[in-house]
Scaffold this motif. Structure first.
Motif, PDB file in Angstrom:
ATOM      1  N   GLY A 105       7.503  -5.020  -1.548  1.00  0.00           N
ATOM      2  CA  GLY A 105       8.140  -3.909  -1.887  1.00  0.00           C
ATOM      3  C   GLY A 105       7.055  -2.647  -2.142  1.00  0.00           C
ATOM      4  O   GLY A 105       7.445  -1.384  -2.413  1.00  0.00           O
ATOM      5  N   ARG A 106       5.764  -2.659  -1.736  1.00  0.00           N
ATOM      6  CA  ARG A 106       4.784  -1.873  -2.029  1.00  0.00           C
ATOM      7  C   ARG A 106       4.799  -1.130  -0.268  1.00  0.00           C
ATOM      8  O   ARG A 106       5.002  -1.876   0.420  1.00  0.00           O
ATOM      9  CB  ARG A 106       3.303  -2.420  -2.277  1.00  0.00           C
ATOM     10  CG  ARG A 106       3.493  -2.906  -3.815  1.00  0.00           C
ATOM     11  CD  ARG A 106       2.166  -3.457  -4.472  1.00  0.00           C
ATOM     12  NE  ARG A 106       1.874  -4.723  -3.418  1.00  0.00           N
ATOM     13  CZ  ARG A 106       0.494  -5.169  -3.377  1.00  0.00           C
ATOM     14  NH1 ARG A 106      -0.492  -4.639  -4.269  1.00  0.00           N
ATOM     15  NH2 ARG A 106       0.336  -6.467  -2.720  1.00  0.00           N
ATOM     16  N   PHE A 107       4.151   0.108  -0.588  1.00  0.00           N
ATOM     17  CA  PHE A 107       4.085   0.825   0.821  1.00  0.00           C
ATOM     18  C   PHE A 107       2.723   0.072   1.596  1.00  0.00           C
ATOM     19  O   PHE A 107       1.664  -0.352   1.013  1.00  0.00           O
ATOM     20  CB  PHE A 107       3.589   2.225   0.716  1.00  0.00           C
ATOM     21  CG  PHE A 107       4.582   3.129  -0.115  1.00  0.00           C
ATOM     22  CD1 PHE A 107       5.554   3.346   0.691  1.00  0.00           C
ATOM     23  CD2 PHE A 107       4.278   3.635  -1.168  1.00  0.00           C
ATOM     24  CE1 PHE A 107       6.750   4.286   0.228  1.00  0.00           C
ATOM     25  CE2 PHE A 107       5.144   4.577  -1.739  1.00  0.00           C
ATOM     26  CZ  PHE A 107       6.442   4.882  -1.010  1.00  0.00           C
ATOM     27  N   ARG A 108       3.136   0.063   2.848  1.00  0.00           N
ATOM     28  CA  ARG A 108       2.326  -0.699   3.797  1.00  0.00           C
ATOM     29  C   ARG A 108       1.609   0.348   4.712  1.00  0.00           C
ATOM     30  O   ARG A 108       0.439   0.426   5.293  1.00  0.00           O
ATOM     31  CB  ARG A 108       2.841  -1.745   4.676  1.00  0.00           C
ATOM     32  CG  ARG A 108       1.778  -2.213   5.746  1.00  0.00           C
ATOM     33  CD  ARG A 108       2.635  -3.309   6.399  1.00  0.00           C
ATOM     34  NE  ARG A 108       1.858  -4.800   5.626  1.00  0.00           N
ATOM     35  CZ  ARG A 108       2.660  -5.739   5.740  1.00  0.00           C
ATOM     36  NH1 ARG A 108       3.887  -5.971   6.314  1.00  0.00           N
ATOM     37  NH2 ARG A 108       2.689  -6.728   4.995  1.00  0.00           N
ATOM     38  N   ARG A 109       2.576   1.267   5.120  1.00  0.00           N
ATOM     39  CA  ARG A 109       2.010   2.326   6.093  1.00  0.00           C
ATOM     40  C   ARG A 109       2.914   3.591   5.571  1.00  0.00           C
ATOM     41  O   ARG A 109       4.127   3.779   5.354  1.00  0.00           O
ATOM     42  CB  ARG A 109       2.411   2.139   7.415  1.00  0.00           C
ATOM     43  CG  ARG A 109       2.137   3.265   8.520  1.00  0.00           C
ATOM     44  CD  ARG A 109       2.513   3.115   9.633  1.00  0.00           C
ATOM     45  NE  ARG A 109       3.853   2.842   9.682  1.00  0.00           N
ATOM     46  CZ  ARG A 109       4.816   3.783   9.795  1.00  0.00           C
ATOM     47  NH1 ARG A 109       4.537   4.811   9.836  1.00  0.00           N
ATOM     48  NH2 ARG A 109       6.289   3.444   9.741  1.00  0.00           N
TER      49      ARG A 109
END
Length: 130
Positions: A105-109
C-alpha cells in the motif's frame, strides 16, 4: 493492506516537525521508490534529500486534495500544497500525480507535474529543490 495517500504522506513528511524523516518515509514509500517531478527522476535517497531540504524551508502548511482516484495498485490525484516558509513568505502549488502502489500500500512510483499558483519566481522549482 493500508494504502497511503498524498495528504497523509505530505503531512508526515513536511508538516509534522517531531516525526523523524526516515520514519515518515517508511510509512508511505517503498524501499524501491522513485519519483519524477517535472521531468526529472529521483531515486528514494534523492527524494529524501529533497524532503530534508524542504524541511529547512517550510514552517507550516496544509494539503488540499481536490480529486483522488484509486484503481487497484494505481493512484492519481490533483492537490494543492499551501506552505508558509520560514522566512514568512507563502507558496501555493497545484500538483498532478500519477502513481503506482506497492503490494503493502505504500507508494512505489510517483510521476508528478507542478504548477506554481502563488509565490516568488524562485519557488517555481520547489517541487524538486535539493
Amino acid at each position: 493492506m493500508t494504502r497511503t495517500g498524498i495528504e497523509a504522506a505530505l503531512t508526515d513528511l513536511l508538516l509534522t516537525p517531531g516525526l523523524p524523516l526516515a520514519e515518515a518515509a517508511d510509512r508511505h514509500f517503498a524501499p524501491d521508490y522513485r519519483q519524477r517531478t517535472d521531468g526529472g527522476w529521483a531515486d528514494r535517497d534523492e527524494f529524501l534529500a529533497h524532503i530534508a531540504h524542504l524541511r529547512t524551508l517550510v514552517a507550516d502548511g496544509r494539503v488540499e486534495v481536490h480529486e483522488e482516484l484509486r484503481d487497484g495498485a494505481r493512484y492519481a490525484d490533483r492537490h494543492t500544497v499551501h506552505l508558509t516558509k520560514t522566512d514568512g513568505s507563502a507558496v501555493s502549488m497545484e500538483v498532478y500525480v500519477f502513481a503506482d502502489l506497492a503490494p503493502d500500500g505504500r507508494f512505489r512510483r510517483i510521476e508528478e507535474t507542478t504548477l506554481l499558483l502563488a509565490g516568488a519566481a524562485a519557488d517555481r522549482d520547489l517541487g524538486s529543490a535539493r
